[in-house]
Design an enzyme around this catalytic site. Structure first.
Site, PDB file in Angstrom:
ATOM      1  CB  SER A 104      -0.953  -0.041   1.199  1.00  0.00           C
ATOM      2  OG  SER A 104      -1.883   1.007   1.170  1.00  0.00           O
ATOM      3  CG  ASP A 256      -2.900  -0.424  -2.422  1.00  0.00           C
ATOM      4  OD1 ASP A 256      -2.941   0.747  -1.999  1.00  0.00           O
ATOM      5  OD2 ASP A 256      -3.582  -1.347  -1.929  1.00  0.00           O
ATOM      6  CG  ASP A 258      -6.258   0.809  -1.118  1.00  0.00           C
ATOM      7  OD1 ASP A 258      -5.364   1.661  -0.978  1.00  0.00           O
ATOM      8  OD2 ASP A 258      -6.352  -0.193  -0.372  1.00  0.00           O
TER       9      ASP A 258
END
Length: 457
Positions: A104, A256, A258
């Protein structure tokens, strides 16, 4: 012992649990669980695997697919794509699970594994526990000196691999489909900060194919520059670029894809709380309720209260936000960090889709981004980390509990206090919000000093 944290398995590459040997075993036992749950003997279970742009992703990808294949699971390789793309494509390919190789927003030297269930949601607690139990057994067998830890009874039952060449195109069309067909973005100049991560290719393309004039920055990943002074965790560069190019709006993703934060035309930062306020109060349909987390600013709670919208806090982590949303039958929730869940558009947090929903509101209202968040005021917030020689629970000490209760009573109705233990190191986090910035700073530091003096005697 659980190898899984709040969002999968994560750590520094080359150190347990993020080593090729461990990842091979993880793929094998996860594959075993899928084989055991497979109720269609005519087909082998299958998984899709995607990743971000870290160099270590190549090694982890190879180890994972080998483990899955050894367990008798077919693997579809998607390449570098945002986490929400893997969630979507898990369903699109009718796979039994989806796997994301990413850490992430962490630096390049970290990496991790996240799983999605067949319906594109975070892995259920039941399946996660089943994988973890098998993983503990295999790791125990390996350390005991036994040689057979991944038995293969018949090579004819091995899984196979194939690479999906149109994965990006499928996801791009999915994102575009979440944007109202009657609008386009041809009147907007948008700066997109891709964090040199998984969204480096698809995020600018989505905006361009909807008509926007796109200026992409940090979109040249080299395997080690992911999240490096860029993206949603370092939005200063995006703010400067919006002003430099006189853009209408800026969008920053994390590594990532999101998480999202946005920047208005004046260079002001709008975090996840601001995005939630905008979508809840000014979307096509006013939200029935919104789920935030313990870290959501009280300013969001007060603004939604003024708009007669219910607000509930979940534990930190988008999986917990999802659980509370589903329990209440609501569709909108998220975190200040930029995890935004729009469950009428996607089944997981998706930075691109969340950004498109904000752009749709701008189009529908004919307003600049800055005017859409005028009713939302962030309360001053002070966070102080108290590092201890060893972890102790502050709520086990009456003296500290009394101090916390007194502080909370002082803040009643206009602020709040949050005392949290770190899950990874001996540290207590003291967070104070107040409508008085000086009070906020003084109270947080006084409580931190008090905690230190009591717990580190």
């Amino acid at each position: 012992m659980s190898y899984f944290g709040t969002d999968g398995i994560r750590g520094k590459f080359g150190e347990l649990p993020i080593t090729p040997d461990f990842i091979l075993k993880l793929g094998y036992v996860a594959g075993q669980v899928l084989v055991e749950k497979n109720d269609n003997p005519a087909r082998k279970p299958s998984v899709v695997i995607g990743k971000d742009t870290r160099l270590s992703g190549y090694v982890i990808e190879g180890a994972l697919q080998a483990g899955f294949n050894a367990a008798g699971v077919d693997v579809h390789l998607l390449g570098p794509l945002p986490t929400p793309a893997i969630a979507h494509l898990t369903r699109s390919f009718n796979a039994d699970a989806g796997v994301v190789i990413s850490a992430s927003h962490n630096p390049y030297y970290d990496n991790g594994i996240k799983f999605f269930s067949a319906d594109g949601k975070k892995l259920t607690d039941e399946m996660q526990s089943a994988i973890n139990d098998k993983l503990k057994a295999v790791m125990s067998q390996a350390t005991s000196g036994d040689t057979v830890i991944m038995p293969i009874t018949d090579p004819a039952n091995l899984g196979k691999n194939n690479r999906i060449n149109d994965a990006k195109g499928r996801y791009i069309e999915f994102c575009k489909g979440s944007f109202p067909y009657q609008y386009d973005l041809s009147h907007l100049t948008i700066v997109v900060d891709c964090a040199n991560g998984a969204g480096y290719s698809v995020a600018p393309r989505v905006m361009r194919e909807l008509g926007a004039n796109v200026i992409a920055i940090n979109n040249t990943p080299d395997g080690v520059n992911i999240n490096n002074e860029c993206g949603s965790t370092h939005p200063e560069g995006l703010q400067a670029a919006v002003l430099e190019h006189e853009a209408d709006v800026g969008i920053a993703l994390d590594g990532d894809g999101d998480r999202i934060v946005m920047v208005d035309e004046a260079g002001n930062l709008i975090d996840g709380d601001g995005i939630l306020y905008l979508l809840a109060t000014q979307g096509h349909i006013k939200a029935k309720g919104v789920v935030g987390t313990l870290m959501s600013n009280m300013g969001l709670e007060l603004a939604l209260q003024a708009a007669d919208i219910e607000f509930v806090r979940a534990k930190v982590g988008d999986r917990y936000v999802m659980q509370v949303l589903e329990a209440n039958g609501w569709i909108l929730g998220g975190e200040p960090s930029g995890h935004i869940l729009c469950l009428d558009k996607s089944r997981t947090g998706d930075a691109i889709i969340a950004g498109l929903q904000v752009l749709a509101v701008m189009q529908a209202r004919g307003c600049a981004l800055s005017s859409l968040v005028e009713g939302f005021e962030v309360l001053p917030q002070k966070l102080v980390n108290v590092r201890l020689s060893q972890m102790k629970d502050p709520y086990e000490y009456e003296e500290l509990v009394a101090a916390f209760e007194k502080a909370q009573a002082t803040l009643e109705g206009r602020g709040r206090l949050l005392i949290r233990q770190s899950g990874t190191e001996p540290m207590i986090r003291v967070m104070v919000e107040s409508d008085d910035v000086i009070e906020c700073d003084v109270m947080a530091n006084d409580l931190a000093d008090h905690i230190k003096s009591v717990l580190d005697q």
